[in-house]
Enzyme design. Structure first.
Site, mmCIF file in Angstrom:
data_model
loop_
_atom_site.group_PDB
_atom_site.id
_atom_site.type_symbol
_atom_site.label_atom_id
_atom_site.label_comp_id
_atom_site.label_asym_id
_atom_site.label_seq_id
_atom_site.Cartn_x
_atom_site.Cartn_y
_atom_site.Cartn_z
ATOM 1 N N SER A 1 0.837 -1.164 0.029
ATOM 2 C CA SER A 1 0.017 0.058 -0.048
ATOM 3 C C SER A 1 0.780 1.349 -0.013
ATOM 4 O O SER A 1 1.438 1.644 -1.058
ATOM 5 C CB SER A 1 -0.984 -0.081 1.282
ATOM 6 O OG SER A 1 -2.017 1.018 1.013
ATOM 7 N N LYS B 1 -1.041 -3.979 -3.436
ATOM 8 C CA LYS B 1 -2.154 -3.547 -2.904
ATOM 9 C C LYS B 1 -2.469 -2.096 -3.464
ATOM 10 O O LYS B 1 -1.762 -1.125 -2.999
ATOM 11 C CB LYS B 1 -2.309 -3.507 -1.560
ATOM 12 C CG LYS B 1 -3.697 -3.259 -0.805
ATOM 13 C CD LYS B 1 -3.956 -1.592 -0.452
ATOM 14 C CE LYS B 1 -5.178 -1.334 -0.001
ATOM 15 N NZ LYS B 1 -5.412 -0.077 0.196
ATOM 16 N N GLN C 1 -8.664 3.671 0.458
ATOM 17 C CA GLN C 1 -9.747 3.754 1.275
ATOM 18 C C GLN C 1 -9.903 5.106 2.219
ATOM 19 O O GLN C 1 -9.005 5.637 2.531
ATOM 20 C CB GLN C 1 -9.463 2.758 2.202
ATOM 21 C CG GLN C 1 -9.875 1.036 1.843
ATOM 22 C CD GLN C 1 -8.472 0.681 0.917
ATOM 23 O OE1 GLN C 1 -7.613 1.022 1.337
ATOM 24 N NE2 GLN C 1 -8.857 -0.001 -0.012
#
Length: 490
Positions: free
Chosen positions: A309, A334, A338
């Site tokens: 991420s 990833k 979000q």
């Protein structure tokens, strides 16, 4: 195609952390962005038209029928939470999930970077609780938990098929209590048992040190809210000491807050060059150019399969826009963003939703693929060896994976078993006796619990010694090479 549950959590005694996150906070103007039409990509996210009348009636009818006809008393709040969880589950997205009051409060704590527990990031895949990465220095890390381990049970209770919230609740517990985990690991035929004592995980997200030849090393364990400021402090400290080159270590860093990683990347990416692009479902892209400047010294970045991420955003930005060399293993993969909605419910619960995907400066989406290092470097085999089952006694003429693991450990700590194929021969017995004598244990040549524990403790010392870290050493070597090349060109 893997069917994934809709949650990823940090296993802790007092919190549930949404793992592997690139979080964007709606109130941060830095992330609002603007499109050609003048509206930011995230401007309309919080708009909520709610249920249509027939939809509300259907859900209300279901609740009423359950309440009136179910043979036991029901908890309405639990049913409502379950309905929301069902909606999130239907998305098939492991990074979008609902949190009730308690886990929501604990999630907010995790963003601050402090918690307690075993300290391992987990997700749910095909009904299995899968470790994404242990936090460096945590009880899980020290015990030998590794990325991709599947946690089968805790304290004798199976976690397979269990809802992830429930499973995490089983792993949690007070400081000082024991969590006995049964783990399935690729390459091991039998489950591995870990006895982990839960403890406070005081997550100092940034640490640094200077090598004797002015090569600085900064480790980032997570991108929490204070990580940007801490990074600047440690970087300045190294630069004030005359640093000539830098190694940034994001191995086993599961990610964190988007604005924080952008802030850190700006320390190295020249002004105007892209750090990251964020694309919404309408294919509108919010581009984040650097407002900072490049550094006069070489930079390398260490990563592995636990780097995810926000770590991958930093890796991509430094590789594509700052010319940094990436070293280690392919990253996790990833590539989504979000945000969390907590005010809308008004009761302390929150909804964490994937709102966009992020792309590298060159426009590459790395989701489920990861980023490839410029220099692929593996760690020694003993870094990933499984612990020995303490309930077994290993002796001459046995042949199994525990014997193989013992042989790998013996070889690593300087005692030569002569083979590492799992067969307990006389040479292995001799190596065990020599090790036992060195630790003032009875030299029986049999690996019992005491010998296994002593062997594992010695191995941990070996792993924790920086001189045995292949990836770190290669990173330092690359920086030194670039420093020397720069000096020769003057």
């Amino acid at each position: 195609m893997l069917k994934k549950r809709t949650a990823v959590f940090l296993v802790v005694a007092a919190m549930l952390c949404g793992g592997l996150l690139t979080m964007v906070f709606m109130q941060l103007p830095n992330l609002a962005g603007s499109s050609a039409g003048g509206e930011g990509l995230f401007a309309s996210i919080a708009n909520n038209n709610g249920l249509e009348q027939d939809e509300a009636k259907k859900i209300g009818t279901a609740l009423d029928l359950i309440e009136k006809n179910y043979y036991k008393d029901i908890d309405r709040e639990k049913l409502v939470d379950g309905a929301i969880n069902g909606m999130m589950d239907s998305l098939g997205d492991p990074y979008s999930n609902y949190m009730g009051k308690v886990p929501a409060a604990q999630f907010e704590e995790s963003i601050e970077g402090s918690f307690s527990g075993i300290g391992a990031e987990v997700s749910s895949v095909d009904g299995n609780v899968v470790v994404v990465s242990p936090i460096k220095g945590s009880p899980a890390d020290k015990a030998g938990i590794r990325a991709k381990d599947i946690i089968l049970s805790v304290n004798g209770e199976s976690l397979q098929g269990m809802d992830l919230n429930t499973a995490v609740g089983k792993i949690k517990g007070p400081k000082g209590s024991k969590a006995v985990l049964k783990v399935k690991r690729a390459g091991s035929t039998d489950p591995i048992e870990f006895v982990i004592v839960r403890d406070n995980v005081n997550l100092e997200t940034v640490t640094s040190r200077m090598e004797s030849d002015k090569v600085g090393i900064i480790e980032i364990s997570q991108f929490s809210l204070n990580t940007g400021d801490r990074f600047k402090e440690e970087l300045k400290k190294l630069e004030d000491q005359g640093m000539k080159g830098l190694v940034i270590d994001v191995r086993n860093n599961p990610g964190g807050v988007l604005s924080v990683v952008i802030d850190i990347a700006e320390q190295f990416v020249p002004k105007g060059k892209l750090i990251v692009q964020v694309e919404d479902k309408e294919k509108r892209r919010d581009k984040h150019p650097s407002k900072g400047s490049s550094k006069p010294y070489p930079v390398t970045l260490l990563m592995n399969k636990g780097s995810a991420s926000a770590s991958e955003i930093l890796a991509g930005a430094l590789q594509e826009s700052a010319g940094a060399v990436l070293i280690g293993e392919n990253s996790f993969g990833k590539g989504t963003v979000q945000t969390s909605f907590e005010k809308q419910f008004g009761d302390g619960s929150l909804l964490k939703v994937t709102i966009a995907k992020w792309l590298t400066p060159n426009g590459t989406w790395i989701h489920e693929k990861g980023i490839k290092p410029n220099l692929k470097v593996a760690q020694p085999a003993y870094f990933s060896v499984a612990p020995i089952d303490k309930k077994k006694v290993l002796k001459y003429d046995m042949n199994n994976s525990d014997v193989m693991n013992a042989q790998i450990m013996l070889e690593a700590v300087g005692f030569k078993p002569g083979r590492k194929d799992g067969y307990f021969d006389r040479a292995t017995e001799k190596a065990v006796k020599s090790f036992q004598s060195s630790k003032k244990l009875k030299a029986t040549g049999v690996v019992n619990a005491a010998t296994a524990e002593a062997l594992e403790a010695e191995l941990i010392k070996k792993i924790q010694d920086p001189k045995n870290d292949n990836q770190l050493n290669r990173g330092i070597a690359e920086v030194r090479k670039e420093i020397a090349a720069k000096a020769s060109n003057k």
